[in-house]
Design a protein around this motif. Structure first.
Motif, PDB file in Angstrom:
ATOM      1  N   ALA A  35      75.537 -14.477  98.665  1.00  0.00           N
ATOM      2  CA  ALA A  35      74.467 -14.894  97.756  1.00  0.00           C
ATOM      3  C   ALA A  35      73.584 -13.713  97.394  1.00  0.00           C
ATOM      4  N   CYS A  36      73.079 -13.711  96.160  1.00  0.00           N
ATOM      5  CA  CYS A  36      72.197 -12.642  95.714  1.00  0.00           C
ATOM      6  C   CYS A  36      70.775 -12.927  96.172  1.00  0.00           C
ATOM      7  N   GLY A  37      70.100 -11.892  96.683  1.00  0.00           N
ATOM      8  CA  GLY A  37      68.708 -12.033  97.083  1.00  0.00           C
ATOM      9  C   GLY A  37      67.862 -11.151  96.203  1.00  0.00           C
ATOM     10  N   GLY A  38      66.737 -10.704  96.735  1.00  0.00           N
ATOM     11  CA  GLY A  38      65.913  -9.733  96.029  1.00  0.00           C
ATOM     12  C   GLY A  38      64.804 -10.376  95.245  1.00  0.00           C
ATOM     13  N   GLY A  39      64.186  -9.562  94.405  1.00  0.00           N
ATOM     14  CA  GLY A  39      63.013  -9.994  93.650  1.00  0.00           C
ATOM     15  C   GLY A  39      63.344 -10.970  92.543  1.00  0.00           C
ATOM     16  N   SER A  40      62.282 -11.409  91.887  1.00  0.00           N
ATOM     17  CA  SER A  40      62.435 -12.413  90.845  1.00  0.00           C
ATOM     18  C   SER A  40      62.022 -11.848  89.498  1.00  0.00           C
ATOM     19  N   PHE A  93      64.047  -8.303 109.561  1.00  0.00           N
ATOM     20  CA  PHE A  93      64.951  -7.708 108.588  1.00  0.00           C
ATOM     21  C   PHE A  93      66.397  -8.093 108.886  1.00  0.00           C
ATOM     22  N   ASN A  94      66.762  -8.082 110.145  1.00  0.00           N
ATOM     23  CA  ASN A  94      68.131  -8.442 110.529  1.00  0.00           C
ATOM     24  C   ASN A  94      68.451  -9.872 110.115  1.00  0.00           C
ATOM     25  N   GLY A 100      71.683 -12.690 103.591  1.00  0.00           N
ATOM     26  CA  GLY A 100      71.920 -12.208 102.231  1.00  0.00           C
ATOM     27  C   GLY A 100      70.656 -12.092 101.402  1.00  0.00           C
ATOM     28  N   ASN A 101      69.501 -11.986 102.060  1.00  0.00           N
ATOM     29  CA  ASN A 101      68.250 -11.968 101.324  1.00  0.00           C
ATOM     30  C   ASN A 101      67.276 -10.905 101.853  1.00  0.00           C
ATOM     31  N   PRO A 102      67.730  -9.654 101.969  1.00  0.00           N
ATOM     32  CA  PRO A 102      66.813  -8.604 102.426  1.00  0.00           C
ATOM     33  C   PRO A 102      65.799  -8.267 101.343  1.00  0.00           C
ATOM     34  N   LYS A 119      77.190  -2.607 107.069  1.00  0.00           N
ATOM     35  CA  LYS A 119      77.054  -4.046 106.810  1.00  0.00           C
ATOM     36  C   LYS A 119      76.904  -4.353 105.326  1.00  0.00           C
ATOM     37  N   ASN A 120      77.049  -3.318 104.491  1.00  0.00           N
ATOM     38  CA  ASN A 120      77.014  -3.499 103.039  1.00  0.00           C
ATOM     39  C   ASN A 120      75.639  -3.966 102.553  1.00  0.00           C
TER      40      ASN A 120
END
Length: 433
Positions: A35-40, A93-94, A100-102, A119-120
């Motif tokens: 799944a894609c994480g990150g900002g909005s 963080f781990n 999938g959402n760092p 860990k990509n």
């Protein structure tokens, strides 16, 4: 290398100081989620980036001021912040990375680059450099290479530090010792005897758990603590090092680890149990605030009168491979490492600024930070700095094991032979994973 900053908060700072930059272990990262994480936000409207770091309230206040400057310059990029004490940061963080959402951008250290690259999790920022969104020009003393792993740019340094010997200046003066660049370990050993005999205290706080000092000693002798895929020294090497540490305690040259444990969180140096202590140069402010004496920075002893094995370490900013906004992340990192106003706000909180523009923008006026700047400049002028040895995947677990086992050894819970065997057993498992 934890390489930390001098505003970690008291508990976090002391943990890192004791380890001389050692990282704390975190649980193994699970399978990578898709799944894609990150900002909005969208590319046409306002973008929100998540930015995480470790530290305490004082660092947060400084960073929030730099973020306000950034958002003023980039009004369509908003920054959502999150910070934790050092060990809690990596636990969180781990968990985020496993799910999938760092965060889009986060503070990082050398011991975690290969771990999370494997860990990509980490974004190779080279593409953003080529696109013109991130400049790697203008860095001091080769620091632009610090975050490179196997040709990938996985971190951009924000502050530099190097290992030093912090000394109680009046004690060294009474003992008739004047450490100079190129002094040897024999000179250091003689200095320890003089301090014990003339000042009535141990010469140094001890070498059991100072992993990054041992790394420098190994580098002076053509080895290193880590290679790209494992440990760069033998059980016989470590046996020799820890045997010397044990003998130093027994003969009163190094502080008694049991007494050091009793006076925590104060350091052995500021508590007047020892006349010196090896640690990162940008932690020096600790001793002035804790102790009553005057403290200074002395060079690392050498094997041959020349080679110190030193390098400039650094905290870094890294980006998530899952971020939906790599261009904006790159612009944010670029601003944080190049903008002169950022340096004026951050000072030496995370180490000496890594770019020349920021180094020139902030000129400390207090004696402690002036000494830190002068010390690092002396390393550049003496031409003793070398590239850092790459850290393998699992290095953070090895570092934590070294610190824990060394403490057990110092407190008499393990023999040297048992401690060495345990360290290599645990490291073999960590590095195999």
């Amino acid at each position: 290398m934890q390489q930390g900053g001098n505003a970690e908060g008291q508990a976090g700072r002391r943990t890192v100081l004791k380890a001389a930059g050692a990282s704390l272990a975190v649980a193994g990262l699970g399978a990578t989620a898709t799944a894609c994480g990150g900002g909005s936000g969208s590319s046409k409207g306002t973008v929100t980036l998540r930015y995480s770091w470790w530290g305490a309230e004082d660092r947060a206040e400084r960073i929030n001021k730099t973020i306000a400057l950034f958002e003023k310059k980039y009004p369509k990029i908003k920054i959502k912040t999150d910070f934790q004490p050092y060990p809690d940061f990596w636990k969180k963080f781990n968990t985020q990375a496993s799910g999938g959402n760092p965060p889009d951008v986060f503070q990082n250290a050398i011991g975690f680059l290969r771990k999370y690259d494997a860990k990509n999790v980490l974004l190779d920022l080279n593409g953003q450099v080529k696109a013109g969104n991130l400049s790697m020009d203008g860095f001091r003393a080769g620091l632009e290479k610090f975050g490179e792993v196997d040709g990938k740019l996985l971190g951009v340094p924000v502050g530099s530090n190097s290992l030093a010997l912090v000394i109680d200046k009046p004690v060294y003066t009474r003992a008739g010792i004047k450490p100079e660049q190129g002094w040897t370990w024999d000179d250091f050993d003689e200095a320890m005897v003089r301090i014990r005999d003339r000042a009535g205290r141990a010469g140094d706080s001890g070498m059991y758990g100072v992993m990054y000092l041992y790394d420098l000693y190994l580098r002076q002798n053509g080895k290193a603590f880590f290679t790209e895929d494992g440990l760069g020294f033998t059980e016989a090497d470590l046996t020799q090092w820890w045997t010397k540490a044990e003998k130093g305690v027994r003969t009163g040259l190094f502080a008694d680890p049991k007494k050091v444990a009793q006076i925590k969180p104060k350091s052995a140096l500021s508590a007047e149990l020892a006349g010196s202590e090896f640690t990162w140069d940008n932690f020096t402010v600790r001793y002035t605030s804790e102790g009553k004496s005057e403290y200074g920075l002395a060079p690392i002893p050498t094997t041959d009168g020349r080679k110190t094995g030193q390098y400039l370490g650094s905290l870094m900013l890294s980006a998530s491979k899952r971020t939906q906004h790599p261009e904006e992340v790159a612009q944010f990192i670029d601003f944080m490492v190049h903008d002169p106003e950022v340096a004026k706000i951050m000072g030496y909180d995370r180490g000496v600024p890594t770019t020349q523009a920021q180094f020139d923008a902030y000129r400390p006026t207090d004696p402690v930070n002036k000494a830190i700047a002068a010390y690092e400049q002396s390393l550049v002028e003496a031409d003793v700095l070398e590239p850092i040895t790459p850290h393998p995947n699992g290095a953070d677990i090895c570092e934590a094991a070294f610190l824990r086992i060394a403490e057990e050894l110092g407190l008499g819970k393990r023999s040297v032979a048992d401690a060495v065997k345990q360290f290599f057993t645990e490291s073999k498992t960590a590095l195999a994973g």
